[in-house]
Design a protein around this motif. Sequence first.
Motif, PDB file in Angstrom:
ATOM      1  N   VAL A 188     113.532  62.023  64.777  1.00  0.00           N
ATOM      2  CA  VAL A 188     113.773  60.532  65.151  1.00  0.00           C
ATOM      3  C   VAL A 188     113.053  60.386  66.353  1.00  0.00           C
ATOM      4  O   VAL A 188     113.681  60.531  67.481  1.00  0.00           O
ATOM      5  CB  VAL A 188     115.256  60.287  65.101  1.00  0.00           C
ATOM      6  CG1 VAL A 188     115.195  58.779  65.215  1.00  0.00           C
ATOM      7  CG2 VAL A 188     115.674  60.514  63.743  1.00  0.00           C
ATOM      8  N   ASN A 189     112.077  59.675  66.530  1.00  0.00           N
ATOM      9  CA  ASN A 189     111.162  59.496  67.709  1.00  0.00           C
ATOM     10  C   ASN A 189     110.940  60.931  68.547  1.00  0.00           C
ATOM     11  O   ASN A 189     110.396  61.783  68.026  1.00  0.00           O
ATOM     12  CB  ASN A 189     111.991  58.397  68.629  1.00  0.00           C
ATOM     13  CG  ASN A 189     112.184  57.095  68.197  1.00  0.00           C
ATOM     14  OD1 ASN A 189     111.042  56.415  67.322  1.00  0.00           O
ATOM     15  ND2 ASN A 189     113.217  56.476  68.155  1.00  0.00           N
ATOM     16  N   GLN A 190     111.660  60.885  69.631  1.00  0.00           N
ATOM     17  CA  GLN A 190     111.332  62.017  70.482  1.00  0.00           C
ATOM     18  C   GLN A 190     112.603  63.038  70.310  1.00  0.00           C
ATOM     19  O   GLN A 190     112.643  64.185  71.036  1.00  0.00           O
ATOM     20  CB  GLN A 190     110.868  61.869  71.800  1.00  0.00           C
ATOM     21  CG  GLN A 190     109.739  61.007  72.104  1.00  0.00           C
ATOM     22  CD  GLN A 190     109.462  60.807  73.354  1.00  0.00           C
ATOM     23  OE1 GLN A 190     108.262  60.026  73.552  1.00  0.00           O
ATOM     24  NE2 GLN A 190     110.106  61.422  74.472  1.00  0.00           N
ATOM     25  N   SER A 191     113.588  62.873  69.418  1.00  0.00           N
ATOM     26  CA  SER A 191     114.819  63.770  69.185  1.00  0.00           C
ATOM     27  C   SER A 191     114.521  64.699  68.167  1.00  0.00           C
ATOM     28  O   SER A 191     114.205  64.034  67.027  1.00  0.00           O
ATOM     29  CB  SER A 191     115.979  62.938  69.623  1.00  0.00           C
ATOM     30  OG  SER A 191     115.923  62.302  70.595  1.00  0.00           O
ATOM     31  N   LEU A 192     115.162  65.890  68.203  1.00  0.00           N
ATOM     32  CA  LEU A 192     115.253  66.641  67.031  1.00  0.00           C
ATOM     33  C   LEU A 192     116.734  66.925  66.689  1.00  0.00           C
ATOM     34  O   LEU A 192     117.499  67.488  67.631  1.00  0.00           O
ATOM     35  CB  LEU A 192     114.485  67.844  67.121  1.00  0.00           C
ATOM     36  CG  LEU A 192     112.836  67.731  67.463  1.00  0.00           C
ATOM     37  CD1 LEU A 192     112.234  69.081  67.625  1.00  0.00           C
ATOM     38  CD2 LEU A 192     112.082  66.683  66.233  1.00  0.00           C
ATOM     39  N   ILE A 193     117.080  67.127  65.428  1.00  0.00           N
ATOM     40  CA  ILE A 193     118.392  67.708  65.044  1.00  0.00           C
ATOM     41  C   ILE A 193     118.086  68.682  64.012  1.00  0.00           C
ATOM     42  O   ILE A 193     117.559  68.335  63.019  1.00  0.00           O
ATOM     43  CB  ILE A 193     119.568  66.487  64.212  1.00  0.00           C
ATOM     44  CG1 ILE A 193     119.701  65.603  65.557  1.00  0.00           C
ATOM     45  CG2 ILE A 193     120.735  67.368  63.923  1.00  0.00           C
ATOM     46  CD1 ILE A 193     120.543  64.369  64.920  1.00  0.00           C
ATOM     47  N   SER A 194     118.520  70.015  64.352  1.00  0.00           N
ATOM     48  CA  SER A 194     118.140  71.135  63.696  1.00  0.00           C
ATOM     49  C   SER A 194     119.164  72.012  62.971  1.00  0.00           C
ATOM     50  O   SER A 194     120.469  71.932  63.655  1.00  0.00           O
ATOM     51  CB  SER A 194     117.373  72.191  64.523  1.00  0.00           C
ATOM     52  OG  SER A 194     116.418  71.385  65.273  1.00  0.00           O
ATOM     53  N   LEU A 195     118.675  72.469  61.845  1.00  0.00           N
ATOM     54  CA  LEU A 195     119.879  73.417  61.323  1.00  0.00           C
ATOM     55  C   LEU A 195     118.958  74.715  61.199  1.00  0.00           C
ATOM     56  O   LEU A 195     118.143  74.689  60.442  1.00  0.00           O
ATOM     57  CB  LEU A 195     120.377  73.067  59.880  1.00  0.00           C
ATOM     58  CG  LEU A 195     121.248  73.972  59.124  1.00  0.00           C
ATOM     59  CD1 LEU A 195     122.534  74.148  59.798  1.00  0.00           C
ATOM     60  CD2 LEU A 195     121.621  73.286  57.606  1.00  0.00           C
ATOM     61  N   GLY A 196     119.543  75.747  61.480  1.00  0.00           N
ATOM     62  CA  GLY A 196     118.722  76.974  61.634  1.00  0.00           C
ATOM     63  C   GLY A 196     119.470  78.386  61.241  1.00  0.00           C
ATOM     64  O   GLY A 196     120.682  78.297  61.295  1.00  0.00           O
TER      65      GLY A 196
END
Length: 238
Positions: A188-196
Amino acid sequence: MKDLLLRGTFVIVGLLLPLASHAINLDSLTRVEAKEMGWLPKQAVSLQVGLNTSEETSVGYELDYQWYPLDYVGLGIGLELDDDNGNRPLIESGDDDDYDPDRIVKLNIHPMLSFRTPTLWMNKQHSWGLLLRCDPGLVLSFPRNDKVYYSGFRFEDGNRVAYERFTLKNRGGRWKFWRVRSAVSVRVNQSLISLGWSASNYNIAYCRNNMYYQGKRYYGHDSYDKTFSLFVAFTYCF
């Protein structure tokens, strides 16, 4: 006649040049726009919380910094605190003043390569999209050799009495390992939410593989399971 032809040529060239220039500019702008839609800034900071599993389970808290000299290829460094919480459940805080000989806390340094894919936008407004990330690297784990304060007990008149106290120290602990970490990220724009997830030959108990006191080996293991992790992370790119 020659003058007429020259004048006509100049007029035609004069008309075509602005059109060609306009077409080139539009093409260039389209390419730049398409590139910037998928491009992320060159630097990123991430905060990660993961559940690490091997013979036992621990929780890892990791802070990462990554720099991308190329759009999708970069270098990174991470600092992780890995804690198995000893005999207490992982979600129980406990009292830090109570010494627990089974508790292991490791400080891990993660130098890594970092790869990311272009963004796959999920709507026409380009307000959010998906990308993949992969970070192969090393695990430098400290302390290499741990120590444990050991107490032996016996019961006298119904009371537990300590009859010996000494310190077990490890020999030949390992501290260099490999790790491959992958993640699916929502942008979202310059932010990342990750599942890894990640896999590594690191094991939190390698610092206690040969526990000795006065030349006697009390316990240890010759081999350990690999560590597999499931984590969530928040990343800000700038």
